[in-house]
Each structure stands twice: as structure tokens, then as C-alpha cells.
Design a protein around this motif. Sequence first.
Motif, PDB file in Angstrom:
ATOM      1  N   PRO A  11       0.827  -1.211   0.000  1.00 26.44           N
ATOM      2  CA  PRO A  11       0.000   0.000   0.000  1.00 26.44           C
ATOM      3  C   PRO A  11       0.863   1.264   0.000  1.00 26.44           C
ATOM      4  CG  PRO A  11      -0.828  -1.595   1.584  1.00 26.44           C
ATOM      5  CD  PRO A  11       0.491  -2.109   1.124  1.00 26.44           C
ATOM      6  N   ALA A  12       0.668   2.105  -0.997  1.00 21.24           N
ATOM      7  CA  ALA A  12       1.535   3.276  -1.160  1.00 21.24           C
ATOM      8  C   ALA A  12       1.451   4.236   0.016  1.00 21.24           C
ATOM      9  CB  ALA A  12       1.181   4.002  -2.460  1.00 21.24           C
ATOM     10  N   HIS A  13       0.266   4.334   0.659  1.00 13.05           N
ATOM     11  CA  HIS A  13       0.126   5.296   1.751  1.00 13.05           C
ATOM     12  C   HIS A  13       0.875   4.857   3.011  1.00 13.05           C
ATOM     13  CE1 HIS A  13      -2.929   2.326   2.755  1.00 13.05           C
ATOM     14  NE2 HIS A  13      -3.011   2.829   3.977  1.00 13.05           N
ATOM     15  N   LEU A  14       1.268   3.576   3.063  1.00 14.39           N
ATOM     16  CA  LEU A  14       2.006   3.082   4.231  1.00 14.39           C
ATOM     17  C   LEU A  14       3.516   3.080   4.014  1.00 14.39           C
ATOM     18  CD1 LEU A  14      -0.170   0.009   5.332  1.00 14.39           C
ATOM     19  CD2 LEU A  14      -0.219   2.356   6.227  1.00 14.39           C
ATOM     20  N   THR A  15       3.963   3.009   2.787  1.00 17.38           N
ATOM     21  CA  THR A  15       5.397   2.915   2.507  1.00 17.38           C
ATOM     22  C   THR A  15       6.026   4.293   2.360  1.00 17.38           C
ATOM     23  OG1 THR A  15       5.095   2.822   0.108  1.00 17.38           O
ATOM     24  CG2 THR A  15       5.041   0.726   1.304  1.00 17.38           C
ATOM     25  N   ALA A  16       7.291   4.385   2.757  1.00 13.17           N
ATOM     26  CA  ALA A  16       8.018   5.645   2.571  1.00 13.17           C
ATOM     27  C   ALA A  16       8.173   5.944   1.090  1.00 13.17           C
ATOM     28  CB  ALA A  16       9.383   5.557   3.253  1.00 13.17           C
ATOM     29  N   ASP A  45      -4.730  -1.435   6.331  1.00  3.72           N
ATOM     30  CA  ASP A  45      -3.961  -1.379   7.579  1.00  3.72           C
ATOM     31  C   ASP A  45      -3.144  -2.652   7.726  1.00  3.72           C
ATOM     32  OD1 ASP A  45      -3.088  -0.601  10.155  1.00  3.72           O
ATOM     33  OD2 ASP A  45      -4.659  -1.847  11.041  1.00  3.72           O
ATOM     34  N   ARG A  46      -1.873  -2.527   8.148  1.00  2.00           N
ATOM     35  CA  ARG A  46      -1.025  -3.703   8.351  1.00  2.00           C
ATOM     36  C   ARG A  46      -0.587  -3.868   9.802  1.00  2.00           C
ATOM     37  NH1 ARG A  46       1.505  -6.101   3.659  1.00  2.00           N
ATOM     38  NH2 ARG A  46       3.158  -6.810   5.057  1.00  2.00           N
ATOM     39  N   THR A  47      -0.212  -2.774  10.457  1.00  2.00           N
ATOM     40  CA  THR A  47       0.302  -2.883  11.826  1.00  2.00           C
ATOM     41  C   THR A  47      -0.403  -1.943  12.795  1.00  2.00           C
ATOM     42  OG1 THR A  47       2.013  -1.184  11.507  1.00  2.00           O
ATOM     43  CG2 THR A  47       2.583  -3.454  10.886  1.00  2.00           C
ATOM     44  N   GLY A  48      -1.423  -1.241  12.321  1.00  3.59           N
ATOM     45  CA  GLY A  48      -2.094  -0.275  13.175  1.00  3.59           C
ATOM     46  C   GLY A  48      -1.503   1.111  13.096  1.00  3.59           C
ATOM     47  N   ARG A  49      -0.402   1.259  12.375  1.00  2.00           N
ATOM     48  CA  ARG A  49       0.236   2.561  12.231  1.00  2.00           C
ATOM     49  C   ARG A  49       0.020   3.097  10.821  1.00  2.00           C
ATOM     50  NH1 ARG A  49       6.227   2.062  15.139  1.00  2.00           N
ATOM     51  NH2 ARG A  49       5.501   1.219  17.137  1.00  2.00           N
ATOM     52  N   GLU A  94       8.780   5.956   7.185  1.00  2.00           N
ATOM     53  CA  GLU A  94       7.846   4.879   7.557  1.00  2.00           C
ATOM     54  C   GLU A  94       8.434   4.148   8.759  1.00  2.00           C
ATOM     55  OE1 GLU A  94       7.330   0.917   8.098  1.00  2.00           O
ATOM     56  OE2 GLU A  94       8.480   1.124   6.231  1.00  2.00           O
ATOM     57  N   ASP A  95       7.721   4.170   9.868  1.00  2.00           N
ATOM     58  CA  ASP A  95       8.210   3.583  11.119  1.00  2.00           C
ATOM     59  C   ASP A  95       7.281   2.458  11.557  1.00  2.00           C
ATOM     60  OD1 ASP A  95       9.251   2.953  13.558  1.00  2.00           O
ATOM     61  OD2 ASP A  95       9.055   4.949  14.436  1.00  2.00           O
ATOM     62  N   GLY A  96       7.532   1.246  11.057  1.00  2.47           N
ATOM     63  CA  GLY A  96       6.727   0.104  11.441  1.00  2.47           C
ATOM     64  C   GLY A  96       5.351   0.067  10.801  1.00  2.47           C
ATOM     65  N   TYR A  97       5.099   0.846   9.751  1.00  3.48           N
ATOM     66  CA  TYR A  97       3.790   0.853   9.100  1.00  3.48           C
ATOM     67  C   TYR A  97       3.563  -0.440   8.307  1.00  3.48           C
ATOM     68  CZ  TYR A  97       3.729   5.961   9.809  1.00  3.48           C
ATOM     69  OH  TYR A  97       3.750   7.230  10.331  1.00  3.48           O
ATOM     70  N   VAL A  98       4.643  -0.978   7.720  1.00  3.60           N
ATOM     71  CA  VAL A  98       4.539  -2.158   6.857  1.00  3.60           C
ATOM     72  C   VAL A  98       4.890  -3.428   7.617  1.00  3.60           C
ATOM     73  CG1 VAL A  98       5.443  -3.288   4.785  1.00  3.60           C
ATOM     74  CG2 VAL A  98       4.989  -0.817   4.778  1.00  3.60           C
ATOM     75  N   THR A  99       6.032  -3.410   8.313  1.00  2.00           N
ATOM     76  CA  THR A  99       6.496  -4.564   9.087  1.00  2.00           C
ATOM     77  C   THR A  99       7.005  -4.081  10.433  1.00  2.00           C
ATOM     78  OG1 THR A  99       7.187  -5.656   7.031  1.00  2.00           O
ATOM     79  CG2 THR A  99       8.045  -6.551   9.092  1.00  2.00           C
ATOM     80  N   GLU A 100       6.510  -4.657  11.491  1.00  2.00           N
ATOM     81  CA  GLU A 100       6.970  -4.254  12.825  1.00  2.00           C
ATOM     82  C   GLU A 100       8.470  -4.499  12.965  1.00  2.00           C
ATOM     83  OE1 GLU A 100       4.667  -6.267  15.734  1.00  2.00           O
ATOM     84  OE2 GLU A 100       2.803  -5.214  15.248  1.00  2.00           O
ATOM     85  N   GLY A 101       9.143  -3.531  13.560  1.00  2.00           N
ATOM     86  CA  GLY A 101      10.580  -3.673  13.786  1.00  2.00           C
ATOM     87  C   GLY A 101      11.440  -3.166  12.650  1.00  2.00           C
ATOM     88  N   PHE A 102      10.821  -2.594  11.615  1.00  2.00           N
ATOM     89  CA  PHE A 102      11.577  -2.032  10.500  1.00  2.00           C
ATOM     90  C   PHE A 102      11.090  -0.625  10.191  1.00  2.00           C
ATOM     91  CE2 PHE A 102      12.455  -6.487   9.836  1.00  2.00           C
ATOM     92  CZ  PHE A 102      13.771  -6.496   9.378  1.00  2.00           C
ATOM     93  N   ALA A 103      12.013   0.235   9.804  1.00  2.00           N
ATOM     94  CA  ALA A 103      11.695   1.605   9.410  1.00  2.00           C
ATOM     95  C   ALA A 103      12.361   1.900   8.064  1.00  2.00           C
ATOM     96  CB  ALA A 103      12.171   2.597  10.466  1.00  2.00           C
ATOM     97  N   SER A 104      11.890   2.946   7.397  1.00  2.00           N
ATOM     98  CA  SER A 104      12.435   3.324   6.095  1.00  2.00           C
ATOM     99  C   SER A 104      12.405   4.831   5.926  1.00  2.00           C
ATOM    100  CB  SER A 104      11.622   2.696   4.951  1.00  2.00           C
ATOM    101  OG  SER A 104      11.633   1.300   5.001  1.00  2.00           O
ATOM    102  N   VAL A 105      13.329   5.318   5.103  1.00  2.00           N
ATOM    103  CA  VAL A 105      13.279   6.695   4.619  1.00  2.00           C
ATOM    104  C   VAL A 105      13.355   6.628   3.100  1.00  2.00           C
ATOM    105  CG1 VAL A 105      14.306   7.694   6.685  1.00  2.00           C
ATOM    106  CG2 VAL A 105      15.789   6.983   4.801  1.00  2.00           C
TER     107      VAL A 105
END
Length: 260
Positions: free
Chosen positions: A136-141, A167-171, A194-205
Motif C-alpha cells: 500500500p503506497a500510503h504506508l510505505t516511505a 492497515d497492516r500494523t495499526g500505524r 515509515e516507522d513500522g507501518y509495513v512490518t513491525e521492527g523495521f523503518a524506512s526513509v
Amino acid sequence: MGISSDVPALRRGLAVLQFLAGRPGPVSATAVARELALPRSTTYHLLSELTEAGFATHFPEERLYGLGVASFELGSAYLRHDPLERLARPVLRRLVDRVERTAHLGVLHGAEALYLVREQPRQPQSIVSDVGVRLPAHLTASGRAMLARLPAAQVRALFPTAASFVDRTGRGPHSLPALRAVLGTERRQGWSVEDGYVTEGFASVAAPVFDHGERPIAAITVTFRHVCDAECGETWPELAEDARLAAEELTTRIGGRPVR
């Protein structure tokens, strides 16, 4: 070797093609001449040559000109050579070697981010965003880095209802107003997070890549391990700067125009 006298004509012809490509529909020869500051006689001559070669199409009843079939064939041939992936791969490799984290090249595919290239550090970590994966584009950085540079009407068309916000992780944003607020902040900031929006424990810029018309056509993302109980508000500006510089390099490599 001297410069051929045909070179200025070639450059003018290419300028006409670029102008036609940037219009939403056919235009008049007068508009071409005015926008490119060309003499009317020169404009008609260039349009006639482009039409004869199939790169432009003349609509005599309307006295308008648009792109021809040969332009479409040329664009299709360009895409068959996978130019974006080929040009991006060495850029991503240098980025990964510098930051020692996984990097991706992604594009928008409707309301999803589609990953085309992935480069990993010497000690890779398992993450969801592999090549060919759509998220989902709105969840990914990467998705929001591109969405932030699109017109508001286009974003609204991509997310027309509440059901559009998976919704994937509630964020992450769960409504169009929330998404617009995030996009506005990230557009001013210059990168997306993106801070845990797609997979818990991972972030992206991520930072956007632009074409010659300053339109976002891709994004470069750096993904890494990050664990926090709730969104901590970290934006990782130093890592984002590395991603932004890589995106700017790729923008230049594809003949695009960097946007700050």
C-alpha cells in the motif's frame, strides 16, 4: 569535426517533440511557435517533417498537432530496455555500500508501491519489500515520497474511500485528511518516513526521483531495523540525505530535473 548545420534544426525538432509530449492533448502550430519562440515558418516546417516521419500527427479539421505512432514506438522500445532499473542499480549499490543498509527502487502502480530493484548490504536482513512486491503506497516511505509530489486531485482519485486505506500494523494514515497532512509535512521536509507501518521492527526513509517535467516517477528507499513501542517521531535526517542524494543522482542520470 565541425558542428553540422543540421544540429540546430535537430534540437528545434526535439524541442517540438518534448512540447507535444508535455501537453494533455493536441495543440496548434501557433501555440508551438509561441511557447518555443520559433518563427511560424520554421514551426510549420518542423511539424511537417515530424508528421511525415510519424513522430507527430496532424489533425487537419481541427488544425492541431499531437504525438504520432513513431513516438509511441520509441517510448515502448525505451521501456523494453528496462532503463530505469539499469540506471538505478549502480546508484543503489553505491548507496548501500555507504550506509550499509538495504536500498530499493520503487514506482507507483495505482495506489500501491511496486519494487523494481533491491540491493542489500553484506549482512542482509529479511524484509517484506522484495523485487516484484506491491505494498500500500500510503504506508510505505517510497509510496508517500511520490504521492507527496502529485496533485491533490490525483491523490484523492487513488484513495477515493475509507476502504482504500489498508492497515497492516495499526500505524500510518487511515483516512484521506490524515494522508494529506502527512504528505504536506513530508513534501516540506524533502523525504518520507515509515516507522513500522509495513512490518513491525523495521523503518524506512525515501526520496523521490523526478523526470524532465519534475514529475515523481520513482523513489529510492533505505530500510533498516528499528524497534519502538510507539511511533517515536524520528525522521533520520542524515540517512534521508543519503537517500535524497542518490535519488538526485538517478534523476540526473535519466535526464530528469531535480526538485528541492
